[in-house]
Design a protein around this motif. Structure first.
Motif, PDB file in Angstrom:
ATOM      1  N   ARG A  18     -12.250 -12.809  10.700  1.00  0.00           N
ATOM      2  CA  ARG A  18     -11.439 -11.829   9.975  1.00  0.00           C
ATOM      3  C   ARG A  18     -11.750 -11.811   8.481  1.00  0.00           C
ATOM      4  O   ARG A  18     -11.499 -10.843   7.806  1.00  0.00           O
ATOM      5  CB  ARG A  18      -9.962 -12.082  10.232  1.00  0.00           C
ATOM      6  CG  ARG A  18      -9.640 -11.959  11.701  1.00  0.00           C
ATOM      7  CD  ARG A  18      -8.168 -11.758  11.943  1.00  0.00           C
ATOM      8  NE  ARG A  18      -7.820 -11.891  13.343  1.00  0.00           N
ATOM      9  CZ  ARG A  18      -8.123 -11.025  14.292  1.00  0.00           C
ATOM     10  NH1 ARG A  18      -8.810  -9.956  14.016  1.00  0.00           N
ATOM     11  NH2 ARG A  18      -7.748 -11.220  15.536  1.00  0.00           N
ATOM     12  N   GLU A  19     -12.305 -12.905   7.972  1.00  0.00           N
ATOM     13  CA  GLU A  19     -12.662 -12.945   6.556  1.00  0.00           C
ATOM     14  C   GLU A  19     -13.940 -12.162   6.277  1.00  0.00           C
ATOM     15  O   GLU A  19     -14.152 -11.686   5.182  1.00  0.00           O
ATOM     16  CB  GLU A  19     -12.855 -14.393   6.098  1.00  0.00           C
ATOM     17  CG  GLU A  19     -11.595 -15.215   6.188  1.00  0.00           C
ATOM     18  CD  GLU A  19     -11.855 -16.687   5.964  1.00  0.00           C
ATOM     19  OE1 GLU A  19     -12.981 -17.053   5.562  1.00  0.00           O
ATOM     20  OE2 GLU A  19     -10.937 -17.479   6.204  1.00  0.00           O
ATOM     21  N   ARG A  20     -14.809 -12.083   7.255  1.00  0.00           N
ATOM     22  CA  ARG A  20     -16.091 -11.410   7.065  1.00  0.00           C
ATOM     23  C   ARG A  20     -16.423 -10.595   8.318  1.00  0.00           C
ATOM     24  O   ARG A  20     -17.321 -10.937   9.071  1.00  0.00           O
ATOM     25  CB  ARG A  20     -17.179 -12.451   6.797  1.00  0.00           C
ATOM     26  CG  ARG A  20     -18.456 -11.844   6.289  1.00  0.00           C
ATOM     27  CD  ARG A  20     -19.452 -12.922   6.009  1.00  0.00           C
ATOM     28  NE  ARG A  20     -19.698 -13.666   7.237  1.00  0.00           N
ATOM     29  CZ  ARG A  20     -20.790 -14.347   7.485  1.00  0.00           C
ATOM     30  NH1 ARG A  20     -21.733 -14.418   6.607  1.00  0.00           N
ATOM     31  NH2 ARG A  20     -20.953 -15.000   8.615  1.00  0.00           N
ATOM     32  N   PRO A  21     -15.667  -9.522   8.573  1.00  0.00           N
ATOM     33  CA  PRO A  21     -15.939  -8.727   9.776  1.00  0.00           C
ATOM     34  C   PRO A  21     -17.313  -8.069   9.686  1.00  0.00           C
ATOM     35  O   PRO A  21     -17.789  -7.764   8.597  1.00  0.00           O
ATOM     36  CB  PRO A  21     -14.825  -7.679   9.791  1.00  0.00           C
ATOM     37  CG  PRO A  21     -14.385  -7.585   8.375  1.00  0.00           C
ATOM     38  CD  PRO A  21     -14.628  -8.933   7.746  1.00  0.00           C
ATOM     39  N   ILE A  22     -17.924  -7.894  10.843  1.00  0.00           N
ATOM     40  CA  ILE A  22     -19.222  -7.232  10.856  1.00  0.00           C
ATOM     41  C   ILE A  22     -19.034  -5.782  11.261  1.00  0.00           C
ATOM     42  O   ILE A  22     -18.158  -5.456  12.040  1.00  0.00           O
ATOM     43  CB  ILE A  22     -20.211  -7.919  11.814  1.00  0.00           C
ATOM     44  CG1 ILE A  22     -19.657  -7.940  13.240  1.00  0.00           C
ATOM     45  CG2 ILE A  22     -20.532  -9.310  11.346  1.00  0.00           C
ATOM     46  CD1 ILE A  22     -20.662  -8.373  14.256  1.00  0.00           C
ATOM     47  N   GLU A  23     -19.830  -4.952  10.703  1.00  0.00           N
ATOM     48  CA  GLU A  23     -19.822  -3.544  11.064  1.00  0.00           C
ATOM     49  C   GLU A  23     -21.209  -3.203  11.564  1.00  0.00           C
ATOM     50  O   GLU A  23     -22.186  -3.339  10.842  1.00  0.00           O
ATOM     51  CB  GLU A  23     -19.464  -2.683   9.861  1.00  0.00           C
ATOM     52  CG  GLU A  23     -18.037  -2.888   9.404  1.00  0.00           C
ATOM     53  CD  GLU A  23     -17.674  -1.955   8.270  1.00  0.00           C
ATOM     54  OE1 GLU A  23     -18.300  -0.893   8.157  1.00  0.00           O
ATOM     55  OE2 GLU A  23     -16.773  -2.314   7.512  1.00  0.00           O
ATOM     56  N   THR A  24     -21.276  -2.812  12.805  1.00  0.00           N
ATOM     57  CA  THR A  24     -22.564  -2.446  13.370  1.00  0.00           C
ATOM     58  C   THR A  24     -22.428  -1.125  14.097  1.00  0.00           C
ATOM     59  O   THR A  24     -21.332  -0.712  14.473  1.00  0.00           O
ATOM     60  CB  THR A  24     -23.065  -3.506  14.385  1.00  0.00           C
ATOM     61  OG1 THR A  24     -22.132  -3.576  15.467  1.00  0.00           O
ATOM     62  CG2 THR A  24     -23.213  -4.869  13.747  1.00  0.00           C
ATOM     63  N   ALA A  25     -23.543  -0.509  14.306  1.00  0.00           N
ATOM     64  CA  ALA A  25     -23.560   0.686  15.140  1.00  0.00           C
ATOM     65  C   ALA A  25     -23.313   0.228  16.577  1.00  0.00           C
ATOM     66  O   ALA A  25     -23.468  -0.938  16.912  1.00  0.00           O
ATOM     67  CB  ALA A  25     -24.904   1.383  15.011  1.00  0.00           C
ATOM     68  N   ARG A  26     -22.949   1.132  17.393  1.00  0.00           N
ATOM     69  CA  ARG A  26     -22.699   0.818  18.796  1.00  0.00           C
ATOM     70  C   ARG A  26     -23.971   0.292  19.464  1.00  0.00           C
ATOM     71  O   ARG A  26     -25.065   0.810  19.233  1.00  0.00           O
ATOM     72  CB  ARG A  26     -22.217   2.087  19.494  1.00  0.00           C
ATOM     73  CG  ARG A  26     -21.798   1.854  20.888  1.00  0.00           C
ATOM     74  CD  ARG A  26     -21.238   3.110  21.467  1.00  0.00           C
ATOM     75  NE  ARG A  26     -21.337   2.973  22.910  1.00  0.00           N
ATOM     76  CZ  ARG A  26     -20.993   3.883  23.755  1.00  0.00           C
ATOM     77  NH1 ARG A  26     -20.528   5.023  23.314  1.00  0.00           N
ATOM     78  NH2 ARG A  26     -21.096   3.700  25.033  1.00  0.00           N
ATOM     79  N   THR A  27     -23.824  -0.740  20.290  1.00  0.00           N
ATOM     80  CA  THR A  27     -24.963  -1.300  21.003  1.00  0.00           C
ATOM     81  C   THR A  27     -25.533  -0.257  21.956  1.00  0.00           C
ATOM     82  O   THR A  27     -24.797   0.400  22.682  1.00  0.00           O
ATOM     83  CB  THR A  27     -24.543  -2.548  21.802  1.00  0.00           C
ATOM     84  OG1 THR A  27     -24.023  -3.506  20.896  1.00  0.00           O
ATOM     85  CG2 THR A  27     -25.714  -3.143  22.555  1.00  0.00           C
ATOM     86  N   LEU A  28     -26.836  -0.121  21.925  1.00  0.00           N
ATOM     87  CA  LEU A  28     -27.524   0.837  22.779  1.00  0.00           C
ATOM     88  C   LEU A  28     -28.513   0.086  23.657  1.00  0.00           C
ATOM     89  O   LEU A  28     -29.339  -0.672  23.145  1.00  0.00           O
ATOM     90  CB  LEU A  28     -28.269   1.870  21.917  1.00  0.00           C
ATOM     91  CG  LEU A  28     -29.128   2.876  22.660  1.00  0.00           C
ATOM     92  CD1 LEU A  28     -28.260   3.786  23.524  1.00  0.00           C
ATOM     93  CD2 LEU A  28     -29.947   3.692  21.697  1.00  0.00           C
ATOM     94  N   VAL A  29     -28.403   0.267  24.963  1.00  0.00           N
ATOM     95  CA  VAL A  29     -29.328  -0.360  25.907  1.00  0.00           C
ATOM     96  C   VAL A  29     -30.174   0.744  26.511  1.00  0.00           C
ATOM     97  O   VAL A  29     -29.652   1.696  27.089  1.00  0.00           O
ATOM     98  CB  VAL A  29     -28.570  -1.125  27.014  1.00  0.00           C
ATOM     99  CG1 VAL A  29     -29.545  -1.697  28.027  1.00  0.00           C
ATOM    100  CG2 VAL A  29     -27.705  -2.211  26.409  1.00  0.00           C
ATOM    101  N   ARG A  30     -31.485   0.612  26.340  1.00  0.00           N
ATOM    102  CA  ARG A  30     -32.426   1.603  26.852  1.00  0.00           C
ATOM    103  C   ARG A  30     -33.350   0.914  27.846  1.00  0.00           C
ATOM    104  O   ARG A  30     -33.848  -0.180  27.596  1.00  0.00           O
ATOM    105  CB  ARG A  30     -33.220   2.168  25.666  1.00  0.00           C
ATOM    106  CG  ARG A  30     -34.031   3.374  25.989  1.00  0.00           C
ATOM    107  CD  ARG A  30     -34.637   4.006  24.731  1.00  0.00           C
ATOM    108  NE  ARG A  30     -35.636   3.135  24.113  1.00  0.00           N
ATOM    109  CZ  ARG A  30     -35.508   2.511  22.945  1.00  0.00           C
ATOM    110  NH1 ARG A  30     -34.399   2.638  22.232  1.00  0.00           N
ATOM    111  NH2 ARG A  30     -36.468   1.762  22.448  1.00  0.00           N
ATOM    112  N   LEU A  31     -33.535   1.549  29.004  1.00  0.00           N
ATOM    113  CA  LEU A  31     -34.431   1.010  30.029  1.00  0.00           C
ATOM    114  C   LEU A  31     -35.723   1.802  30.047  1.00  0.00           C
ATOM    115  O   LEU A  31     -35.705   3.027  30.057  1.00  0.00           O
ATOM    116  CB  LEU A  31     -33.772   1.074  31.405  1.00  0.00           C
ATOM    117  CG  LEU A  31     -32.520   0.217  31.563  1.00  0.00           C
ATOM    118  CD1 LEU A  31     -31.883   0.477  32.917  1.00  0.00           C
ATOM    119  CD2 LEU A  31     -32.850  -1.249  31.403  1.00  0.00           C
TER     120      LEU A  31
END
Length: 84
Positions: A18-31
């Motif tokens: 909670r002190e250092r939340p991460i912000e990432t784009a949504r995980t994308l899985v490509r086959l």
């Protein structure tokens, strides 16, 4: 040949910092025919991060790739066991 069903997965909740939340784009899985490509994967788990941190820098990528392979094979095996 009978197709194996995927096992029902139990969610493993992340423990966000909670002190250092991460912000990432949504995980994308490509086959692709011969590969699995995972973009923007972030796993918020201090214990797992510590395990990877114990590896030398130049081994971390292969270590995480190996862990993913082992995990996917274990899930496949669990699904097979449950179907039997």
């Amino acid at each position: 040949m009978r197709r194996m069903e995927a096992p029902n997965l139990v969610p493993l909740p992340s423990r966000p910092n909670r002190e250092r939340p991460i912000e990432t784009a949504r995980t994308l899985v490509r086959l692709e025919p011969d590969r699995l490509v995972v973009d923007h994967l972030a796993i918020v788990d201090p214990a797992l991060a510590a395990i990877v941190a114990d590896r030398p820098d130049d081994e971390r990528s292969s270590f995480v790739e190996r862990a993913l392979r082992i995990g996917l094979l274990a899930l496949q095996s669990a699904g097979t066991t449950l179907n039997v």
